[in-house]
Each structure stands twice: as structure tokens, then as C-alpha cells.
Design a protein around this motif. Structure first.
Motif, PDB file in Angstrom:
ATOM      1  N   ALA A 185       0.817  -1.213   0.000  1.00 42.12           N
ATOM      2  CA  ALA A 185       0.000   0.000   0.000  1.00 42.12           C
ATOM      3  C   ALA A 185       0.853   1.266   0.000  1.00 42.12           C
ATOM      4  O   ALA A 185       0.352   2.354  -0.321  1.00 42.12           O
ATOM      5  N   LEU A 186       2.146   1.132   0.305  1.00 39.60           N
ATOM      6  CA  LEU A 186       3.048   2.280   0.292  1.00 39.60           C
ATOM      7  C   LEU A 186       3.495   2.648  -1.120  1.00 39.60           C
ATOM      8  O   LEU A 186       4.160   3.667  -1.312  1.00 39.60           O
ATOM      9  N   GLY A 187       3.176   1.803  -2.095  1.00 39.94           N
ATOM     10  CA  GLY A 187       3.392   2.156  -3.491  1.00 39.94           C
ATOM     11  C   GLY A 187       4.726   1.805  -4.116  1.00 39.94           C
ATOM     12  O   GLY A 187       5.109   2.433  -5.109  1.00 39.94           O
ATOM     13  N   PRO A 188       5.470   0.789  -3.637  1.00 30.33           N
ATOM     14  CA  PRO A 188       6.730   0.439  -4.297  1.00 30.33           C
ATOM     15  C   PRO A 188       6.474  -0.268  -5.618  1.00 30.33           C
ATOM     16  O   PRO A 188       5.418  -0.869  -5.821  1.00 30.33           O
ATOM     17  N   GLU A 189       7.455  -0.201  -6.514  1.00 29.80           N
ATOM     18  CA  GLU A 189       7.390  -0.989  -7.742  1.00 29.80           C
ATOM     19  C   GLU A 189       8.295  -2.209  -7.638  1.00 29.80           C
ATOM     20  O   GLU A 189       8.312  -3.056  -8.530  1.00 29.80           O
ATOM     21  N   HIS A 190       9.048  -2.294  -6.527  1.00 23.58           N
ATOM     22  CA  HIS A 190      10.001  -3.379  -6.332  1.00 23.58           C
ATOM     23  C   HIS A 190      10.046  -3.696  -4.847  1.00 23.58           C
ATOM     24  O   HIS A 190      10.035  -2.798  -4.010  1.00 23.58           O
ATOM     25  N   VAL A 191      10.059  -4.984  -4.514  1.00 26.12           N
ATOM     26  CA  VAL A 191      10.150  -5.421  -3.124  1.00 26.12           C
ATOM     27  C   VAL A 191      11.223  -6.492  -3.018  1.00 26.12           C
ATOM     28  O   VAL A 191      11.212  -7.476  -3.762  1.00 26.12           O
ATOM     29  N   SER A 192      12.165  -6.280  -2.100  1.00 23.86           N
ATOM     30  CA  SER A 192      13.165  -7.297  -1.772  1.00 23.86           C
ATOM     31  C   SER A 192      12.791  -7.876  -0.423  1.00 23.86           C
ATOM     32  O   SER A 192      12.862  -7.178   0.594  1.00 23.86           O
ATOM     33  N   ALA A 193      12.365  -9.128  -0.413  1.00 25.86           N
ATOM     34  CA  ALA A 193      11.921  -9.790   0.812  1.00 25.86           C
ATOM     35  C   ALA A 193      12.924 -10.885   1.161  1.00 25.86           C
ATOM     36  O   ALA A 193      13.027 -11.888   0.458  1.00 25.86           O
ATOM     37  N   TYR A 194      13.662 -10.668   2.229  1.00 21.83           N
ATOM     38  CA  TYR A 194      14.751 -11.572   2.598  1.00 21.83           C
ATOM     39  C   TYR A 194      14.403 -12.371   3.840  1.00 21.83           C
ATOM     40  O   TYR A 194      13.914 -11.819   4.833  1.00 21.83           O
ATOM     41  N   GLN A 195      14.676 -13.668   3.766  1.00 19.19           N
ATOM     42  CA  GLN A 195      14.519 -14.486   4.959  1.00 19.19           C
ATOM     43  C   GLN A 195      15.651 -14.175   5.919  1.00 19.19           C
ATOM     44  O   GLN A 195      16.817 -14.087   5.525  1.00 19.19           O
ATOM     45  N   LEU A 196      15.326 -13.979   7.192  1.00 18.73           N
ATOM     46  CA  LEU A 196      16.345 -13.694   8.195  1.00 18.73           C
ATOM     47  C   LEU A 196      17.303 -14.870   8.289  1.00 18.73           C
ATOM     48  O   LEU A 196      16.896 -16.003   8.542  1.00 18.73           O
ATOM     49  N   THR A 197      18.568 -14.593   8.063  1.00 16.18           N
ATOM     50  CA  THR A 197      19.595 -15.623   8.174  1.00 16.18           C
ATOM     51  C   THR A 197      20.546 -15.250   9.300  1.00 16.18           C
ATOM     52  O   THR A 197      20.802 -14.070   9.543  1.00 16.18           O
ATOM     53  N   ILE A 198      21.059 -16.239   9.965  1.00 12.29           N
ATOM     54  CA  ILE A 198      21.959 -16.028  11.096  1.00 12.29           C
ATOM     55  C   ILE A 198      23.390 -16.146  10.577  1.00 12.29           C
ATOM     56  O   ILE A 198      23.887 -17.241  10.315  1.00 12.29           O
ATOM     57  N   GLU A 199      24.023 -15.005  10.390  1.00 10.91           N
ATOM     58  CA  GLU A 199      25.378 -14.980   9.845  1.00 10.91           C
ATOM     59  C   GLU A 199      26.401 -15.123  10.969  1.00 10.91           C
ATOM     60  O   GLU A 199      26.272 -14.525  12.043  1.00 10.91           O
ATOM     61  N   ALA A 200      27.426 -15.921  10.708  1.00 12.08           N
ATOM     62  CA  ALA A 200      28.466 -16.176  11.708  1.00 12.08           C
ATOM     63  C   ALA A 200      29.124 -14.868  12.147  1.00 12.08           C
ATOM     64  O   ALA A 200      29.424 -14.003  11.335  1.00 12.08           O
ATOM     65  N   GLY A 201      29.327 -14.746  13.451  1.00 13.76           N
ATOM     66  CA  GLY A 201      30.027 -13.597  13.995  1.00 13.76           C
ATOM     67  C   GLY A 201      29.161 -12.402  14.319  1.00 13.76           C
ATOM     68  O   GLY A 201      29.645 -11.427  14.892  1.00 13.76           O
ATOM     69  N   THR A 202      27.872 -12.470  13.970  1.00 15.63           N
ATOM     70  CA  THR A 202      26.979 -11.344  14.258  1.00 15.63           C
ATOM     71  C   THR A 202      26.418 -11.467  15.680  1.00 15.63           C
ATOM     72  O   THR A 202      26.505 -12.520  16.325  1.00 15.63           O
ATOM     73  N   ALA A 203      25.802 -10.383  16.142  1.00 13.71           N
ATOM     74  CA  ALA A 203      25.176 -10.409  17.462  1.00 13.71           C
ATOM     75  C   ALA A 203      24.055 -11.439  17.517  1.00 13.71           C
ATOM     76  O   ALA A 203      23.864 -12.106  18.539  1.00 13.71           O
ATOM     77  N   PHE A 204      23.318 -11.586  16.426  1.00 17.33           N
ATOM     78  CA  PHE A 204      22.259 -12.593  16.382  1.00 17.33           C
ATOM     79  C   PHE A 204      22.844 -14.006  16.482  1.00 17.33           C
ATOM     80  O   PHE A 204      22.259 -14.878  17.125  1.00 17.33           O
ATOM     81  N   ASP A 205      23.963 -14.226  15.850  1.00 10.01           N
ATOM     82  CA  ASP A 205      24.610 -15.536  15.925  1.00 10.01           C
ATOM     83  C   ASP A 205      24.955 -15.868  17.369  1.00 10.01           C
ATOM     84  O   ASP A 205      24.687 -16.985  17.855  1.00 10.01           O
ATOM     85  N   GLY A 211      21.212 -19.573  23.179  1.00 10.48           N
ATOM     86  CA  GLY A 211      19.858 -20.033  23.452  1.00 10.48           C
ATOM     87  C   GLY A 211      18.880 -18.947  23.820  1.00 10.48           C
ATOM     88  O   GLY A 211      17.810 -19.233  24.374  1.00 10.48           O
ATOM     89  N   ARG A 212      19.186 -17.703  23.508  1.00  9.37           N
ATOM     90  CA  ARG A 212      18.284 -16.607  23.869  1.00  9.37           C
ATOM     91  C   ARG A 212      17.030 -16.593  22.999  1.00  9.37           C
ATOM     92  O   ARG A 212      15.971 -16.174  23.449  1.00  9.37           O
ATOM     93  N   TRP A 213      17.149 -17.031  21.777  1.00  8.31           N
ATOM     94  CA  TRP A 213      15.992 -17.183  20.907  1.00  8.31           C
ATOM     95  C   TRP A 213      16.384 -18.113  19.758  1.00  8.31           C
ATOM     96  O   TRP A 213      17.566 -18.398  19.554  1.00  8.31           O
ATOM     97  N   ALA A 214      15.395 -18.583  19.031  1.00  6.35           N
ATOM     98  CA  ALA A 214      15.648 -19.493  17.918  1.00  6.35           C
ATOM     99  C   ALA A 214      14.870 -19.034  16.696  1.00  6.35           C
ATOM    100  O   ALA A 214      13.741 -18.536  16.827  1.00  6.35           O
ATOM    101  N   PRO A 215      15.447 -19.156  15.517  1.00  4.37           N
ATOM    102  CA  PRO A 215      14.710 -18.809  14.299  1.00  4.37           C
ATOM    103  C   PRO A 215      13.595 -19.811  14.047  1.00  4.37           C
ATOM    104  O   PRO A 215      13.587 -20.912  14.615  1.00  4.37           O
ATOM    105  N   PRO A 216      12.622 -19.460  13.211  1.00  7.32           N
ATOM    106  CA  PRO A 216      11.539 -20.392  12.909  1.00  7.32           C
ATOM    107  C   PRO A 216      12.066 -21.686  12.303  1.00  7.32           C
ATOM    108  O   PRO A 216      13.123 -21.714  11.659  1.00  7.32           O
ATOM    109  N   GLY A 217      11.323 -22.754  12.493  1.00 10.38           N
ATOM    110  CA  GLY A 217      11.697 -24.032  11.897  1.00 10.38           C
ATOM    111  C   GLY A 217      11.520 -24.028  10.389  1.00 10.38           C
ATOM    112  O   GLY A 217      10.935 -23.093   9.814  1.00 10.38           O
ATOM    113  N   ASP A 218      12.008 -25.085   9.753  1.00  9.25           N
ATOM    114  CA  ASP A 218      11.997 -25.142   8.289  1.00  9.25           C
ATOM    115  C   ASP A 218      10.583 -25.060   7.711  1.00  9.25           C
ATOM    116  O   ASP A 218      10.364 -24.391   6.695  1.00  9.25           O
ATOM    117  N   ASP A 219       9.626 -25.728   8.350  1.00  9.58           N
ATOM    118  CA  ASP A 219       8.265 -25.735   7.807  1.00  9.58           C
ATOM    119  C   ASP A 219       7.648 -24.343   7.840  1.00  9.58           C
ATOM    120  O   ASP A 219       7.025 -23.901   6.860  1.00  9.58           O
TER     121      ASP A 219
END
Length: 387
Positions: A185-205, A211-219
Motif C-alpha cells: 500500500a506504500l506504493g513500491p514498484e520493487h520489493v526485496s523480501a529476505y529471509q532472516l539468516t543467522i550470519e556467523a560472527g553477528t550479534a544474532f549468531d 539459546g536466547r531465541w531461535a529462528p523459525p523451523g523449516d516448515d
């Protein structure tokens, strides 16, 4: 007369107001050192003609300011870099000039100046329209700011792309479907939708390891991917690449297509990669120093920012084409993969499984194949001649 080969220019601006916990890019915290930033801009302006001389005469089709947060650059520096690139190469009449930005009010206030500098396509890092999700992602903007910035950007630039991140902890299919609808509804002509990935060495990693949180399962992740395709497809957006969706061919990212099609591009700025093909067909990978000070020093002392220039063997170049080309709906010509000597039986088995198509002597991952693209690429690579 032969048309000069097409070329893109990538400009890396590493400064960020805040380092996101999922980011593994070459970025640094912006501490307001105007002198250092001005020195970096001067180094980029000096590096560009040096690399252009090595590349030779080309037809410039794209300039991409990435980072980092290039919307933090002084608009005057952006304008100088664009003008220099136009002078050094034969600029296409429809030259695409993309700049990445975040939707903070401070950055949105610069959009008009950036448009005046020559930017005609904005890639806006919305990431989410949910305040709790934005806080989790470490973003320094809220949902209201994102909506406001998108409105300003739509008026300032001819082309607008939105970046979104899904597969966040606790995200439901219904919530993601609603969020996508709100983004459209914001009117873009292009959308990049990325699945959150856990990259080595990042704060999320580190958080996931502890064990503070876990990404969604494969399904659930697969369901969120399917929801992305369904909602954007119903709105007239084609998934022309695994994570990128455009409302018509003209809305596709011209610069990213250079990467996916194995084209040539210069990389200027700290830690910028490049790919250049010589007239005799030899392909070279280039890299500049990652640290800002090292990059500026190299440009100052040698006149050119390149720290590495590595010849890619025919096999290495073909491996890149396989990896990048299969991400797109157009796939890759089999002739470009000849150096891999792919096993026809593996290709046949993947086609039989509905993961790969082979129209017009091309390899194309099917919609089902793009959902498991890592598996498809791995099986093809494992079936290639190891010689």
C-alpha cells in the motif's frame, strides 16, 4: 562499430548510525567525523578514474550506492561521484542510479537533495512495519517513520524499492501476509523480501548460540516464503529472483541483474568487490581494503584502491555463473557452464524431480527448485567433473 561492453559501478559507503545485529557487511559506526568522511569521499573520487582506466571504454548502465548507509553521505559527494562516473564512461540514456537508505526522519529529510544529485532509484530499508519486530532487529526507526519515509521517497524518486525481512521469531503466516499488504500500500514498484539468516560472527549468531531465541523451523520458514510469493504475485509482482520481486521488467534492479547475469562492475570504497572481463575473455575479481584508513591510504599512495586483482579460472567463473544465475527466473545458458562439465544424469534427475527446467539450452530452477536452491546447486556441483 562494436558497442562497448556494459558496466556497473558499485560505491560502498560503510558508515551506519547503528550496527544491526543481523548484519555481517563491512560497516562501521558513524561517529560524526566529517573530516574522515570527506577524506573517504575524495578517495572514492580518485579511485574511480584509476579503476576506469583499467576497465577501458564501457557503456555505463548502473551506479549503486550501498553500505553501510549511503544516505548518510553528503549529497554533494553523491553528485560528484555520479558526475565523475558519467564522464568516465558512456552513460546509458536510462542510467539507473540506486541509493540505499533507512527510513529515519533525518535521512528522509535528505531525499530531495539526493534526487537532485542524480539518484533516480531509492532502496528503502523498511525491514518491518511492526514496532516490536523493528526493535528486535535493532533498527533505529519505527513503523510510522517507515510509512512517512516511503511517502516522501515515492514523491522524490522515479523508482522505489522496499526491503523487508521475514522469518522472524514468533512471526505467523497471517501477520506476515498483513504486513506485506501494508507494505504494498506504500506504493513500491520493487520489493526485496529476505529471509532472516543467522550470519556467523553477528550479534544474532551469538544470541542464538546462547539459546536466547531461535529462528523459525523449516516448515514455518517455507510457509512464510510461500506467503511472500502468493501475496506479491497476486499484486502483480514477478519473483524474478529468489528474494526480489518487481512490478514489470522495467522495475527490476538493473544493477543486481549485472551480478546475477555475470556482468562487469567496478567496486569502489572500502571492502568493495568488482568483476571485470578483459577483451580476450579473461575474468578478474577485484577487492579493495576493508578498513577505511587502509583504503584511503592505498588510494593516496598508489593512485588506485585495489588491494587484490585475481584471475578467475574458467571453472571458477562458471561456478559463479551457476550460483548466481540459478537465482533468477531466466537461469543460465548451459554454454556458460561448459567448464564445469555438468553430469547430464544429475540434470535429468533434477528435472525429473521438478526442480530444474532446461528450455533453449538453459538451466532454470523451477519455482519449486528455487525454494531449495542450495540443494539444487549442491547436487549440480557434486555432479560436475572435478578436473
Amino acid at each position: 562499430m562494436t558497442e562497448p561492453a556494459e558496466l556497473g559501478v558499485y560505491v560502498h559507503w560503510p558508515y551506519c548510525a547503528r550496527i544491526c545485529p543481523y548484519c555481517d557487511f563491512n560497516v562501521v559506526r558513524d561517529r560524526g567525523d566529517g573530516a574522515a568522511q570527506a577524506a573517504l569521499a575524495r578517495a572514492i573520487l580518485a579511485d574511480l578514474p584509476a579503476q576506469a582506466e583499467r576497465a577501458g571504454r564501457r557503456r555505463l548502465v548502473s551506479i549503486f550506492f550501498g553500505g553501510g548507509t549511503p544516505s548518510l553521505m553528503a549529497p554533494e559527494s553523491v553528485a560528484e561521484i555520479i558526475a565523475a562516473a558519467r564522464t568516465l564512461f558512456d552513460a546509458a540514456p536510462d542510467l539507473e542510479v540506486t541509493l540505499e537508505a533507512n527510513p529515519t526522519d533525518a535521512e528522509a529529510g535528505r531525499f530531495a537533495a539526493l534526487a537532485d544529485a542524480g539518484v533516480n532509484r531509492l532502496s528503502l530499508g523498511v525491514q518491518s512495519l511492526d514496532n516490536a519486530a523493528l526493535a528486535f532487529l535493532g533498527r533505529n526507526h519505527g513503523a510510522a517513520e517507515a510509512r512517512r519515509a516511503a511517502g516522501i521517497a515515492a514523491r522524490a524518486f522515479p523508482r522505489l524499492s522496499l526491503d523487508l525481512i521475514y522469518a522472524r521469531p514468533g512471526q505467523s503466516l497471517a501477520a506476515w501476509r498483513a504486513e506485506l499488504a501494508e507494505a504494498l500500500a506504500l506504493g513500491p514498484e520493487h520489493v526485496s523480501a529476505y529471509q532472516l539468516t543467522i550470519e556467523a560472527g553477528t550479534a544474532f549468531d551469538r544470541a542464538v548460540v546462547r539459546g536466547r531465541w531461535a529462528p523459525p523451523g523449516d516448515d514455518l520458514a517455507a510457509g512464510l516464503f510461500e506467503t511472500t510469493q502468493d501475496v506479491l504475485g497476486a499484486a502483480g509482482f514477478e519473483a524474478y529472483e529468489v528474494s526480489n520481486h518487481a512490478r514489470g521488467a522495467a522495475a527490476r534492479s538493473r544493477h543486481n541483474l549485472i551480478y546475477w547475469r555475470g556482468g562487469d562492475y567496478l567496486g569502489v570504497g572500502p571492502g568493495a568487490h568488482g568483476r571485470i572481463t578483459d577483451p580476450d575473455g579473461a575474468r578478474w575479481a577485484t577487492l579493495t581494503p576493508a578498513r577505511i584508513g587502509d583504503y584511503v591510504a592505498r588510494v593516496t599512495t598508489t593512485g588506485c584502491g585495489l588491494a587484490e586483482r585475481t584471475w578467475l579460472t574458467a571453472r571458477e567463473a562458471a561456478q559463479e555463473r551457476l550460483l548466481m544465475g540459478l537465482r533468477t527466473v531466466e537461469g543460465v545458458a548451459r554454454a556458460e557452464l561448459a567448464a564445469l562439465a555438468l553430469d547430464p544424469s544429475v540434470i535429468g534427475a533434477l528435472a525429473e524431480a521438478g526442480l530444474l527446467a532446461t528450455p533453449d539450452e538453459r538451466l532454470v530452477a523451477t519455482p519449486t527448485g528455487r525454494r531449495v536452491l542450495d540443494r539444487v546447486v549442491l547436487e549440480l556441483a557434486n555432479g560436475a567433473d572435478a578436473g
